[in-house]
Design a protein around this motif. Structure first.
Motif, short mmCIF file in Angstrom:
data_model
loop_
_atom_site.label_atom_id
_atom_site.label_comp_id
_atom_site.label_asym_id
_atom_site.label_seq_id
_atom_site.Cartn_x
_atom_site.Cartn_y
_atom_site.Cartn_z
N VAL A 159 0.85 -1.19 0.00
CA VAL A 159 0.00 0.00 0.00
C VAL A 159 0.89 1.24 0.00
O VAL A 159 1.48 1.60 1.03
N THR A 160 1.02 1.89 -1.17
CA THR A 160 1.81 3.11 -1.31
C THR A 160 0.95 4.18 -1.97
O THR A 160 -0.21 3.95 -2.31
N VAL B 12 -1.96 -2.70 -3.64
CA VAL B 12 -2.19 -4.10 -3.95
C VAL B 12 -2.97 -4.69 -2.78
O VAL B 12 -2.44 -4.80 -1.66
N LEU B 13 -4.21 -5.08 -3.01
CA LEU B 13 -5.05 -5.63 -1.95
C LEU B 13 -5.03 -7.15 -2.05
O LEU B 13 -5.59 -7.73 -2.98
N ILE C 178 -5.00 -0.73 6.33
CA ILE C 178 -3.63 -1.20 6.51
C ILE C 178 -3.57 -2.37 7.47
O ILE C 178 -2.79 -3.32 7.29
N GLU C 179 -4.44 -2.36 8.50
CA GLU C 179 -4.47 -3.50 9.43
C GLU C 179 -4.93 -4.76 8.71
O GLU C 179 -4.37 -5.84 8.92
N HIS C 180 -5.95 -4.63 7.86
CA HIS C 180 -6.42 -5.79 7.11
C HIS C 180 -5.32 -6.31 6.19
O HIS C 180 -5.10 -7.53 6.10
N VAL C 181 -4.63 -5.41 5.51
CA VAL C 181 -3.56 -5.83 4.60
C VAL C 181 -2.44 -6.51 5.38
O VAL C 181 -1.85 -7.50 4.92
N GLU C 182 -2.13 -6.01 6.58
CA GLU C 182 -1.10 -6.64 7.40
C GLU C 182 -1.49 -8.08 7.76
O GLU C 182 -0.68 -9.00 7.69
N ARG C 183 -2.74 -8.25 8.18
CA ARG C 183 -3.19 -9.61 8.51
C ARG C 183 -3.12 -10.53 7.30
O ARG C 183 -2.65 -11.67 7.38
#
Length: 833
Positions: free
Chosen positions: A38-39, A44-45, A209-214
């Motif tokens: 994520v930039t 990119v999801l 961002i939390e969802h992407v981290e998980r």
């Protein structure tokens, strides 16, 4: 993420709570990967293909940021279907059916696959959002043929023909040892329970961002279990190179001030994107020569989306997730917890199924208790909201009042039906469905067959008395010819193989599925209507037979003629008849030609239900075939044991033919002269015995001649195997001789008495086979006759059930050892008394 890092994360897992899981899945290493996904220029999801939680994040990103372009995982050829997928009148679930063929010399590779969509598919949410905002959207994956060629090239194996399969595959998650260990640490029952705990339970409440981290941690753990060689072998490496090429091209096209490039990608692939973008691999190239491909939008169903039904990328209980999605995206329910509302809806639907369909009485109090228990279970288990497992446990606890193995199974089945759902999609106007699909469903409707339900149905067709039922029969047989999975015949006459012709009704089980429409789409190459497609397909089969190595196979030719009649292709019967005539003249096999001749007679007898009354040339063709088979029979020389059984079968078929109505016009003396010659001259005892039995049954030899033949073949000078072979052949064609002719049993009894134990045991299986055709009553008659030979009233119990096979074998071994010892002491003769 490295293997060492994944191991460290797993080792750190402590308690079963979500808070500890979140801590585990948001470590510094994962945050770095999420930051690369994520930039400002690129988002990119990572998604799971049918996840409400992932779809909500896609929806949020589209609302908060106006991307310059939306890129979605999926074959590039699907771009032209985006307007249909996002049409206001399109009702999910739908699927894109893709198919391709490659001509490679004399061989052909065929591939087919499905790409399903439902309302909560992140890819569809991305496409719908892009169309609403006027943002370009396109698919970026290899096309179907390229994916399959990538697999073949990497694995160095030849092309093959596959059944249609999903183009979305999440087996890496299910097979991941790391994720399995994580699920055990978190107290989850399976990988679906783990996913729901980590992502769906608090869907919509986590930041992007939390969802992407998980997702980054979850997918990285799955990826650590796969080697580079494995990823290359199944085409993953080539697919990711293609998708990264498109991402790079979109970034290069992006202008200053434009929004980011939004990429919606399966998480397994997404976590590899940052590293691949740093050092982009070359775009894969594939030869386009000889490849034809197409894709079409078709209806799909929740039952096919259900993971438990075999869908490789499916999530368990599509209807349950549909409830969640509708509540989570309903702007009118701000004051109501959407997960609680979905739970209540599911409970009410399950109770309705039990009351209406299962006739089980459920009180309102029981439903309320189940609702309350599901909430308490989620709280006790530290779940942010009730999971599917909490719901099922509550239903089992509150609804099952009787035997868990009886009532419990009915309630479990009701839960599965309700949570899976029975929704079937609706195609939008202008879909451009191939005419063959529409024509077939119109014909099925006309014949009163249900094609709007995936529930299996049964129909019984009276093909002898009902013209409408004969039309239905031809319709279903035609679909089977086109390899369209819709109906299966479970009972009734088989006119093609000549079996069960005494049955008057055909019984078919049928049900619609997406496979039905997909196969019809592919079969459209044969014609725009079902009769035209069936005619074209069968014409090709006839042509192929003429050119194949079986062009002189008389039985195969008659099978084709019968099949044409079953399909109602009466315009092709002259051509099929000509093929039969040619092959009968050319076929040099006595047994094959005899089978073809017998089947021609059966076809004539079945001409009424087949509406083949105009095959006027069939009697003349039958006479030609009969003379040909007699000629081939006279040419039989010597004798090969391997073909003896088939010769006996052929002789029996010809005898039955002569006894039929059409056989009355045939010269029976030709047949009996052949049988007489085989009785005296053929070298295999099995055939001589069968010929003797045929002559005896027909009254062409008397008891004296039969006894003479039996005595000669059971005499001591004849090898035991030949004696048993003759007896087997005799009883296969005249089993009545076993109790009508005393000398037969007496001669057999004397011969058996001459054998030692080893010889008897060696030939016992063949002896049992010889008498196997006798009915129980006939067996009793033979047993009584044998008892009289030995001066007894009966033989006593025929079966000793208190002795095991092991004991019998051991007794035989002991008897052999005793006989050997007695022989060593010169007492062998005594042991035989």
């Amino acid at each position: 993420m490295s293997n060492a890092k994944a191991t460290e994360l797993l080792t750190a897992a402590g308690g079963p709570g979500l808070a500890r899981a979140s801590e585990l899945l948001t470590s510094a290493g994962v945050r770095g990967l999420a930051g690369a996904l994520v930039t400002d220029d690129l988002v990119v999801l990572p998604v799971r293909h049918h996840s409400p939680a992932c779809a909500l994040v896609v929806r949020r990103v589209l609302a908060e940021q106006r991307p310059s372009v939306v890129l979605v995982e999926g074959p590039r050829a699907f771009d032209e279907l985006v307007p249909l997928l996002t049409h206001a009148d399109a009702r999910m679930p739908l699927a894109v059916y893709s198919y391709a063929r490659r001509e490679a010399g004399q061989e052909q590779d065929r591939w087919a696959g499905y790409y399903p969509f439902c309302d909560y598919s992140p890819e569809l949410v991305a496409l719908r959002g892009a169309v609403e905002q006027g943002i370009p959207a396109r698919f970026i994956d290899l096309d179907l043929a390229e994916q399959r060629l990538a697999e073949h090239r990497a694995a160095e194996r030849p092309g093959d023909e596959r059944q249609p399969e999903s183009l979305l595959d999440e087996r890496y998650y299910r097979h991941s040892a790391a994720l399995r260990l994580l699920g055990e640490r978190l107290g989850c029952r399976d990988d679906e329970d783990l996913w729901e705990l980590l992502f769906e339970a608090d869907a919509g409440t986590t930041s992007t961002i939390e969802h992407v981290e998980r997702m980054a941690a979850y997918c990285s753990l799955a990826r650590t279990d796969s080697s580079a060689a494995e990823l290359a072998a199944d085409g993953t490496t080539a697919r990711e190179a293609e998708m990264v090429w498109h991402i790079g091209a979109a970034l290069a096209e992006r202008k200053p001030g434009d929004g980011p490039v939004l990429v919606v990608l399966g998480g397994f692939h997404a976590v590899a994107v940052p590293e691949l973008l740093e050092a982009p691999p070359p775009r894969p190239e594939f030869p386009a020569k000889g490849i034809t491909a197409d894709a079409a939008l078709i209806r799909y169903s929740f039952q096919r989306l259900e993971r438990l039904n075999g869908y490789a990328a499916g999530m368990t209980s599509p209807a349950w997730h549909q409830h969640l999605w509708e509540r989570l995206t309903d702007d009118q329910t701000d004051d109501e917890d959407p997960r609680t509302a979905a739970l209540l809806t599911a409970l009410l639907d399950i109770s309705r199924d039990l009351r209406v369909d299962q006739k089980l009485s459920l009180s309102v109090a029981s439903v309320g208790a189940a609702f309350e228990q599901a909430l308490r279970l989620a709280e006790l288990r530290d779940h942010p909201a009730p999971l599917r497992s909490d719901l099922l446990d509550a239903v089992t606890s509150c609804f099952v009042k009787g035997d868990a193995d009886v009532e419990g199974l009915r309630i479990t089945a009701a839960c599965n039906r309700t949570l899976t759902g029975d929704a079937i999609g609706t195609l939008p106007p202008g879909t451009g469905t191939p005419p063959l699909v529409n024509d077939t469903f119109e014909r099925l409707h006309r014949q009163r067959l249900k094609v709007d339900s995936s529930i299996r149905q049964t129909t019984s067709l009276d093909i002898y008395r009902s013209a409408a039922h004969r039309r239905t029969s031809r319709l279903l047989h035609g679909l089977n010819l086109l390899n369209v999975p819709f109906a299966t015949k479970t009972a009734g006459p088989d006119f093609v193989r000549g079996a069960g012709l005494g049955r008057l009704h055909e019984r078919w089980d049928y049900s619609w599925s997406p496979l039905t429409e997909g196969a019809l789409v592919e079969a459209s190459v044969f014609g725009s209507t079902l009769p035209a497609a069936v005619l074209a397909k069968f014409s090709g089969i006839l042509a192929d037979h003429r050119e194949s190595s079986r062009r002189s196979d008389a039985t195969a030719a008659v099978v084709l003629l019968s099949h044409a009649c079953v399909l109602g292709l009466h315009t092709l019967t002259p051509s099929a008849l000509d093929l039969v005539h040619t092959t009968i003249v050319e076929d040099a096999s006595f047994t094959n030609t005899a089978t073809a001749t017998a089947r021609l007679a059966l076809l004539w007898e079945a001409r009424e239900p087949l509406e083949a009354r105009f095959i006027d040339d069939l009697p003349a063709l039958l006479r030609t075939a009969y003379r040909r088979v007699i000629y081939l029979g006279r040419e039989l020389q010597g004798g090969q044991a391997a073909e003896a059984t088939e010769i006996v079968k052929a002789l029996v078929q010809l005898r039955e033919l002569l006894g039929s109505g059409l056989g009355a016009d045939l010269d029976a003396d030709l047949y009996w002269d052949l049988v007489d010659r085989l009785q005296h001259e053929y070298g295999v005892p099995l055939v001589r015995g069968a010929a003797t039995g045929l002559l005896y049954s027909a009254g062409r030899i008397g008891s004296a001649q039969l006894v003479e033949q039996v005595s000669g073949h059971l005499a001591g000078g004849v090898a035991p195997a030949d004696a048993v072979g003759f007896l087997t052949g005799l009883l296969s064609t005249a089993r009545e001789a076993a109790w009508q002719e005393d000398e037969l049993l007496a001669g057999l009894d004397r011969r058996l008495a001459d054998w030692d134990l080893r010889t008897f045991v060696a030939h016992l299986p063949e002896l049992r086979l010889a008498f196997a055709e006798l009915t129980p009553m006939e067996t009793d008659r033979v047993a009584s006759a044998v008892a009289l030979l030995h001066g007894r009233a009966d033989l006593g119990p025929m079966i000793k059930r208190d002795v095991s096979d092991h004991e019998v074998q051991r007794n035989l071994e002991v008897a052999a050892q005793v006989a050997m010892l007695l022989a060593g002491d010169g007492l062998a003769a005594w042991s035989q008394t």
